[in-house]
Design a protein around this motif. Structure first.
Motif, PDB file in Angstrom:
ATOM      1  N   ASP A  15     -39.977   6.416 -28.784  1.00  0.00           N
ATOM      2  CA  ASP A  15     -39.847   7.870 -28.892  1.00  0.00           C
ATOM      3  C   ASP A  15     -39.682   8.297 -30.350  1.00  0.00           C
ATOM      4  OD1 ASP A  15     -40.008   8.054 -26.135  1.00  0.00           O
ATOM      5  OD2 ASP A  15     -37.857   8.383 -25.844  1.00  0.00           O
ATOM      6  N   ILE A  16     -38.887   7.547 -31.100  1.00  0.00           N
ATOM      7  CA  ILE A  16     -38.679   7.865 -32.513  1.00  0.00           C
ATOM      8  C   ILE A  16     -39.973   7.686 -33.301  1.00  0.00           C
ATOM      9  CG2 ILE A  16     -37.485   7.144 -34.628  1.00  0.00           C
ATOM     10  CD1 ILE A  16     -35.036   6.504 -32.826  1.00  0.00           C
ATOM     11  N   VAL A  17     -40.688   6.591 -33.045  1.00  0.00           N
ATOM     12  CA  VAL A  17     -41.962   6.363 -33.740  1.00  0.00           C
ATOM     13  C   VAL A  17     -42.938   7.484 -33.435  1.00  0.00           C
ATOM     14  CG1 VAL A  17     -44.022   4.880 -33.798  1.00  0.00           C
ATOM     15  CG2 VAL A  17     -41.740   3.866 -33.967  1.00  0.00           C
ATOM     16  N   ASN A  18     -43.089   7.829 -32.170  1.00  0.00           N
ATOM     17  CA  ASN A  18     -44.019   8.908 -31.801  1.00  0.00           C
ATOM     18  C   ASN A  18     -43.606  10.231 -32.427  1.00  0.00           C
ATOM     19  OD1 ASN A  18     -45.624   7.189 -30.272  1.00  0.00           O
ATOM     20  ND2 ASN A  18     -44.434   7.525 -28.424  1.00  0.00           N
ATOM     21  N   ALA A  19     -42.312  10.504 -32.447  1.00  0.00           N
ATOM     22  CA  ALA A  19     -41.814  11.729 -33.064  1.00  0.00           C
ATOM     23  C   ALA A  19     -42.085  11.721 -34.565  1.00  0.00           C
ATOM     24  CB  ALA A  19     -40.321  11.885 -32.788  1.00  0.00           C
ATOM     25  N   ALA A  20     -41.811  10.592 -35.196  1.00  0.00           N
ATOM     26  CA  ALA A  20     -42.024  10.488 -36.639  1.00  0.00           C
ATOM     27  C   ALA A  20     -43.490  10.691 -36.994  1.00  0.00           C
ATOM     28  CB  ALA A  20     -41.542   9.133 -37.143  1.00  0.00           C
ATOM     29  N   VAL A  21     -44.384  10.071 -36.249  1.00  0.00           N
ATOM     30  CA  VAL A  21     -45.820  10.246 -36.507  1.00  0.00           C
ATOM     31  C   VAL A  21     -46.184  11.727 -36.395  1.00  0.00           C
ATOM     32  CG1 VAL A  21     -48.137   9.768 -35.623  1.00  0.00           C
ATOM     33  CG2 VAL A  21     -46.480   7.904 -35.863  1.00  0.00           C
ATOM     34  N   ALA A  22     -45.723  12.371 -35.337  1.00  0.00           N
ATOM     35  CA  ALA A  22     -46.043  13.793 -35.131  1.00  0.00           C
ATOM     36  C   ALA A  22     -45.494  14.660 -36.261  1.00  0.00           C
ATOM     37  CB  ALA A  22     -45.493  14.254 -33.777  1.00  0.00           C
ATOM     38  N   VAL A  23     -44.252  14.421 -36.643  1.00  0.00           N
ATOM     39  CA  VAL A  23     -43.626  15.244 -37.686  1.00  0.00           C
ATOM     40  C   VAL A  23     -44.268  14.990 -39.047  1.00  0.00           C
ATOM     41  CG1 VAL A  23     -41.471  15.666 -38.954  1.00  0.00           C
ATOM     42  CG2 VAL A  23     -41.447  15.530 -36.457  1.00  0.00           C
TER      43      VAL A  23
ATOM     44  N   GLY B 203     -42.317  17.462 -46.361  1.00  0.00           N
ATOM     45  CA  GLY B 203     -41.812  18.482 -45.447  1.00  0.00           C
ATOM     46  C   GLY B 203     -41.055  17.927 -44.250  1.00  0.00           C
ATOM     47  N   ALA B 204     -41.222  16.650 -43.983  1.00  0.00           N
ATOM     48  CA  ALA B 204     -40.530  16.028 -42.848  1.00  0.00           C
ATOM     49  C   ALA B 204     -39.060  15.814 -43.213  1.00  0.00           C
ATOM     50  CB  ALA B 204     -41.175  14.698 -42.495  1.00  0.00           C
ATOM     51  N   SER B 205     -38.213  15.912 -42.219  1.00  0.00           N
ATOM     52  CA  SER B 205     -36.783  15.669 -42.433  1.00  0.00           C
ATOM     53  C   SER B 205     -36.247  14.828 -41.284  1.00  0.00           C
ATOM     54  CB  SER B 205     -36.015  16.990 -42.500  1.00  0.00           C
ATOM     55  OG  SER B 205     -36.044  17.627 -41.231  1.00  0.00           O
ATOM     56  N   MET B 206     -35.117  14.213 -41.521  1.00  0.00           N
ATOM     57  CA  MET B 206     -34.464  13.452 -40.459  1.00  0.00           C
ATOM     58  C   MET B 206     -34.158  14.379 -39.286  1.00  0.00           C
ATOM     59  SD  MET B 206     -34.291  10.240 -41.315  1.00  0.00           S
ATOM     60  CE  MET B 206     -32.905   9.373 -40.564  1.00  0.00           C
ATOM     61  N   GLU B 207     -33.748  15.589 -39.596  1.00  0.00           N
ATOM     62  CA  GLU B 207     -33.426  16.556 -38.544  1.00  0.00           C
ATOM     63  C   GLU B 207     -34.653  16.883 -37.688  1.00  0.00           C
ATOM     64  OE1 GLU B 207     -31.596  21.055 -38.115  1.00  0.00           O
ATOM     65  OE2 GLU B 207     -31.187  19.893 -39.923  1.00  0.00           O
TER      66      GLU B 207
ATOM     67  N   LYS C 227     -35.114  16.029 -33.756  1.00  0.00           N
ATOM     68  CA  LYS C 227     -35.410  17.093 -32.792  1.00  0.00           C
ATOM     69  C   LYS C 227     -36.654  16.747 -31.981  1.00  0.00           C
ATOM     70  CE  LYS C 227     -36.157  22.049 -32.438  1.00  0.00           C
ATOM     71  NZ  LYS C 227     -36.275  23.316 -33.155  1.00  0.00           N
ATOM     72  N   GLN C 228     -37.692  16.282 -32.651  1.00  0.00           N
ATOM     73  CA  GLN C 228     -38.938  15.913 -31.966  1.00  0.00           C
ATOM     74  C   GLN C 228     -38.710  14.753 -31.001  1.00  0.00           C
ATOM     75  OE1 GLN C 228     -41.983  17.481 -32.431  1.00  0.00           O
ATOM     76  NE2 GLN C 228     -43.073  16.128 -31.043  1.00  0.00           N
ATOM     77  N   ALA C 229     -37.833  13.814 -31.374  1.00  0.00           N
ATOM     78  CA  ALA C 229     -37.540  12.654 -30.525  1.00  0.00           C
ATOM     79  C   ALA C 229     -36.513  12.975 -29.442  1.00  0.00           C
ATOM     80  CB  ALA C 229     -37.032  11.490 -31.379  1.00  0.00           C
TER      81      ALA C 229
ATOM     82  N   PHE D  40     -31.876   4.448 -38.218  1.00  0.00           N
ATOM     83  CA  PHE D  40     -32.572   4.486 -39.510  1.00  0.00           C
ATOM     84  C   PHE D  40     -31.727   5.224 -40.534  1.00  0.00           C
ATOM     85  CE2 PHE D  40     -35.869   4.332 -36.242  1.00  0.00           C
ATOM     86  CZ  PHE D  40     -36.579   3.221 -36.657  1.00  0.00           C
ATOM     87  N   GLY D  41     -31.685   4.681 -41.741  1.00  0.00           N
ATOM     88  CA  GLY D  41     -30.899   5.305 -42.798  1.00  0.00           C
ATOM     89  C   GLY D  41     -31.619   6.388 -43.567  1.00  0.00           C
ATOM     90  N   SER D  42     -32.953   6.460 -43.427  1.00  0.00           N
ATOM     91  CA  SER D  42     -33.716   7.452 -44.188  1.00  0.00           C
ATOM     92  C   SER D  42     -35.090   7.635 -43.557  1.00  0.00           C
ATOM     93  CB  SER D  42     -33.895   6.987 -45.640  1.00  0.00           C
ATOM     94  OG  SER D  42     -34.758   5.846 -45.674  1.00  0.00           O
ATOM     95  N   LYS D  43     -35.776   8.677 -44.003  1.00  0.00           N
ATOM     96  CA  LYS D  43     -37.129   8.883 -43.478  1.00  0.00           C
ATOM     97  C   LYS D  43     -38.084   7.824 -44.023  1.00  0.00           C
ATOM     98  CE  LYS D  43     -38.641  12.549 -46.644  1.00  0.00           C
ATOM     99  NZ  LYS D  43     -39.111  13.936 -46.727  1.00  0.00           N
ATOM    100  N   ASP D  44     -37.775   7.238 -45.184  1.00  0.00           N
ATOM    101  CA  ASP D  44     -38.584   6.113 -45.678  1.00  0.00           C
ATOM    102  C   ASP D  44     -38.518   4.940 -44.708  1.00  0.00           C
ATOM    103  OD1 ASP D  44     -39.424   7.400 -47.938  1.00  0.00           O
ATOM    104  OD2 ASP D  44     -38.209   6.227 -49.341  1.00  0.00           O
ATOM    105  N   GLU D  45     -37.314   4.649 -44.202  1.00  0.00           N
ATOM    106  CA  GLU D  45     -37.165   3.558 -43.233  1.00  0.00           C
ATOM    107  C   GLU D  45     -37.959   3.841 -41.959  1.00  0.00           C
ATOM    108  OE1 GLU D  45     -33.195   2.307 -42.267  1.00  0.00           O
ATOM    109  OE2 GLU D  45     -32.616   2.216 -44.383  1.00  0.00           O
ATOM    110  N   ILE D  46     -37.940   5.089 -41.510  1.00  0.00           N
ATOM    111  CA  ILE D  46     -38.697   5.452 -40.303  1.00  0.00           C
ATOM    112  C   ILE D  46     -40.190   5.307 -40.561  1.00  0.00           C
ATOM    113  CG2 ILE D  46     -39.290   7.301 -38.687  1.00  0.00           C
ATOM    114  CD1 ILE D  46     -36.457   8.404 -39.130  1.00  0.00           C
TER     115      ILE D  46
END
Length: 193
Positions: free
Chosen positions: A13-21, A29-33, A37-39, A50-56
């Motif tokens: 779910d997190i991977v799919n959300a991250a790809v979409a965001v 423009g992407a944020s952890m928040e 929310k997407q996930a 995950f500690g950061s959006k780079d890690e995601i």
């Protein structure tokens, strides 16, 4: 549902959300928040994994390449190296053709990877692994007389580069004849060797 299934589903779910965001908002423009929310999890829940959006970004990129590694594994199991190359080419192109959103994400991560040493090393390791795999199949083909003696390292790098090069064409073109693309690759990288 078993606990490991819950965690695996959550990570998907997190991977799919991250790809979409990332695709919708771009990296900056992407944020952890927005990913949380997407996930449909809390921001704290996301930071638990995950500690950061780079890690995601790094994790999502690796996760999306898992099918490619499976194709490598299955192609190496083929006793016939020509069949192994044909299997890999067909499945590699077919996978990305049927996962164009993920392919676009792959291009996005390449741009970020250039500036991120850890991510760039992962890409370098991936390309080394894939080129070594292709070289192995060419070497097997030479050993059993299916291919003529040639520079298998150069053939592997050229095939790998051509496969990745055709991916941008797959994104830009609306009418892809998969069989024609596969046929062209087989003619150039299997039948002519």
């Amino acid at each position: 549902m078993a606990k490991w299934e819950t965690k695996e589903k959550r990570m998907d779910d997190i991977v799919n959300a991250a790809v979409a965001v990332f695709l919708d908002k771009g990296y900056e423009g992407a944020s952890m928040e927005s990913i949380a929310k997407q996930a449909q999890i809390s921001k704290g829940g996301l930071y638990h994994h995950f500690g950061s959006k780079d890690e995601i970004l790094f994790f999502a990129s690796a996760k999306l390449n898992e099918p490619i590694y499976e194709y490598v594994h299955l192609a190496l199991k083929e006793s016939d190296p020509v069949a192994g190359l044909q299997f890999y080419i067909r499945n590699y192109v077919s996978y990305w053709l049927s996962h164009q959103k993920e392919l676009t994400f792959f291009f996005l991560t390449m741009i970020k990877a250039i500036a991120t040493p850890e991510m760039w090393k992962a890409y370098a390791d991936y390309y080394t692994h894939i080129s070594d795999f292709i070289k192995t199949l060419y070497d097997r083909g030479i050993s059993n007389g299916q291919f003529v003696e040639h520079n298998t390292r150069a053939s592997a790098l050229t095939l790998m580069s051509a496969l990745d090069g055709v991916l941008s064409y797959l994104v830009m073109s609306e009418n892809i004849d998969l069989d024609a693309v596969i046929g062209d690759f087989e003619a150039q990288f299997i039948n002519s060797v």
